[in-house]
Design an enzyme around this catalytic site. Structure first.
Site, mmCIF file in Angstrom:
data_model
loop_
_atom_site.group_PDB
_atom_site.id
_atom_site.type_symbol
_atom_site.label_atom_id
_atom_site.label_comp_id
_atom_site.label_asym_id
_atom_site.label_seq_id
_atom_site.Cartn_x
_atom_site.Cartn_y
_atom_site.Cartn_z
ATOM 1 N N LYS A 112 -55.517 103.999 -16.807
ATOM 2 C CA LYS A 112 -54.974 105.350 -16.864
ATOM 3 C C LYS A 112 -54.492 105.708 -18.276
ATOM 4 C CE LYS A 112 -55.224 106.003 -12.309
ATOM 5 N NZ LYS A 112 -55.702 104.710 -11.797
HETATM 6 C C1 PLP Z 1 -56.559 104.428 -10.760
HETATM 7 C C2 PLP Z 1 -57.147 103.095 -10.709
HETATM 8 C C3 PLP Z 1 -58.403 102.868 -10.128
HETATM 9 C C4 PLP Z 1 -59.202 103.971 -9.463
HETATM 10 O O1 PLP Z 1 -59.678 104.893 -10.397
HETATM 11 P P1 PLP Z 1 -60.164 106.338 -9.921
HETATM 12 O O2 PLP Z 1 -60.489 107.062 -11.168
HETATM 13 O O3 PLP Z 1 -59.006 106.932 -9.184
HETATM 14 O O4 PLP Z 1 -61.339 106.127 -9.037
HETATM 15 C C5 PLP Z 1 -58.925 101.590 -10.172
HETATM 16 N N1 PLP Z 1 -58.235 100.573 -10.728
HETATM 17 C C6 PLP Z 1 -57.029 100.757 -11.285
HETATM 18 C C7 PLP Z 1 -56.314 99.595 -11.851
HETATM 19 C C8 PLP Z 1 -56.442 102.012 -11.309
HETATM 20 O O5 PLP Z 1 -55.241 102.189 -11.867
#
Ligand code: PLP
Length: 498
Positions: free
Chosen positions: A112
């Site tokens: 993120k």
């Molecule tokens: C948010 C997240 C995901 C999923 O990603 P999306 O874009 O919501 O599909 C997978 N792994 C981790 C560690 C995340 O923080």
């Protein structure tokens, strides 16, 4: 050339990139999508030798056309700096025949950060551009990682107020500690008595609440979103797929024009959609392997053409993927429906009222670029252990879900092409599950004690993001029920006025 954005639910609603970033969600509840997916303005092989920031500019300028070169470069340089623990920003690690794209070297050690370190700069620049003098209230629902990354990104950013909602029992201990210790005069963290979908629905409902909007405006506030429904989140994620491909070329791991497959651990469908956008921009990519945990609503959708959220919500060891309503799928669906916003709206209304919808065989065929699979808790654990035993490389639970699904795909399709796996979190963030997978004896140990052990086992130094929460003060302890989110927001904003 200017690129405009329109709502997936109303093609007449047309806004600039900066307006789309400011709004987050369209007022009709739809998501903003570019009117056309732009192409890169140069060949990928001509980008060999470029760094992350340079590639970021080449990608983002095609999407954010109403930002000046100076503005966009300034955003990029403030975002991708020494907050990241490596100059590569997103390093590639080859292990057991796959390429892991490590997206967790930012401030909060999950992918993120890749978008949320730039979003505050994009948003404040957009606010200036559009002469917005209201305070921007960023409402965010989190399954654990977005919350902390958004808090870190927006802490003490002038003109913004940040409120994060997370599911009280739906995040890891490290994730929770990271959030409740967040400093900053403009940040609030609220635990809700519900799951991630409840949090996300509550936030969406507030965005669609016209009365609330009016009332806030009278007090000098406007809402925006840091969730991946914001186009300002999605586009910065396209960058690292272009970057990864350029690096594979540069290192001689891929031949010019060779198509690669991409496996992504998926929840809200933002990350994998960004990979798909990279392909539309001209990056040689073949298929996208959508990996789910036991909340396998996406797997079922790609298999059957029916999206059905009416099922039990499972709490797994990959909590950031514990999601039954995958918001960004709407953007893909819109494309597969031939950009028919009426039809998209219809299906989304069905999803809301019945919890389910089905696409036609023809629409399903347009999704052939996507393959899907899922990993059970045991398969996830086994993947972490086996990879560690074979190579010494330690991956987190989310990455393990993708790694497992990717190897299943490789076996069943007998496709010996190149595989890029999005490594979305540092194993430190999920130390307990990771250590228990490596050695069952750790099953009962305390999560925080295991951090030291993980350092020994992985040989990877404990990240700063972990060190700093070990004895930080708890600064947030607000909790609320699912139906009290709006009231909580009012209370928080009122307290800011006094
Ligand atoms: C948010 C997240 C995901 C999923 O990603 P999306 O874009 O919501 O599909 C997978 N792994 C981790 C560690 C995340 O923080």
């Amino acid at each position: 050339m200017s690129l405009y954005y329109k709502s997936t639910r109303n093609s007449k609603l047309r806004v600039t990139a900066s307006e789309a970033i400011l709004k987050g969600l369209a007022s009709d509840g739809g998501l903003f999508v570019p009117e056309e997916l732009p192409k890169l303005d140069r060949a990928v092989e001509d980008m060999k030798g470029m760094n992350y920031q340079e590639i970021a500019y080449i990608v983002m300028k095609q999407f954010f056309t109403d930002f000046t070169e100076e503005e966009l470069k300034s955003c990029i340089h403030h975002a991708y700096d020494s907050k990241f623990d490596t100059e590569e920003i997103a390093p590639l690690v080859k292990a057991d025949g796959m390429y892991y794209l490590e997206l967790f070297h930012g401030a909060t050690i999950a992918f993120k950060d890749m978008a949320l370190s730039i979003l505050p700069y994009l948003m404040t620049t957009a606010a200036k551009k559009n002469h917005v003098d209201q305070k921007i209230v960023i409402l965010t629902a989190t399954s654990g990682d977005t919350g902390k990354a958004a808090l870190a990104g927006f802490a003490d950013v002038e003109g913004t107020q940040m409120i994060v909602f997370y599911p009280k029992n739906g995040v890891s201990k490290v994730q929770e500690r990271q959030m409740v210790t967040q400093k900053g005069g403009n940040v609030n963290v609220v635990a809700i008595h519900g799951n991630f979908d409840d949090a996300q629905n509550g936030v969406k409902a507030m965005f669609e609440n016209k009365e609330l909007e009016k009332e806030l405006a009278e007090h000098g506030y406007r809402f925006s979103s840091a969730n991946s429904i914001n186009i300002g989140r999605l586009i910065p994620q396209v960058v690292y797929y272009v970057y990864a491909y350029v690096k594979l070329l540069e290192y001689g791991e891929a031949a010019q024009g060779e198509k690669i497959n991409v496996a992504v651990p998926t929840g809200n469908f933002g990350n994998i959609l960004a990979a798909y956008y990279a392909k539309q921009m001209g990056v040689p990519m073949d298929r996208f392997i959508c990996a789910s945990n036991e909340n396998k609503v996406l797997y079922d959708f790609f298999e059957t053409g029916s999206y059905d959220r009416n099922r039990e919500f499972m709490l797994t060891t990959s909590p950031s993927m514990d999601i039954l309503i995958s918001s960004n799928l709407e953007r893909l669906l819109y494309l597969a429906l031939g950009e028919d916003s009426e039809k998209t709206k219809e299906l989304m209304t069905e999803l809301k009222s019945k919890g389910k919808y089905t696409v036609t065989e023809e629409v399903k065929e347009r999704l052939a670029d996507f393959a899907a699979g899922y990993a059970t808790e045991e398969e996830t654990e086994e993947t972490i252990r086996a990879l560690y035993d074979r190579t010494g490389y330690v991956i987190d639970t989310h990455t393990a879900v993708a790694s497992y699904v990717c190897s299943q795909y490789k076996k069943s399709e007998k496709d010996n092409g190149k595989y890029l796996v999005a490594a979305t979190a540092s194993p430190y963030k999920f130390a307990k599950s990771v250590m228990a997978a490596i050695d069952g004896n750790y099953e009962t140990a305390d999560e925080f004690e295991l951090l030291e052990k993980l350092q020994e086992v992985s040989g990877v130094e404990m990240p700063q993001a972990i060190k700093e929460i070990l004895d930080a003060d708890i600064l947030h302890d607000t909790e609320c029920g699912v139906d009290q989110m709006e009231r909580t927001v009012r209370t928080i904003l009122r307290s800011k006025e006094e």
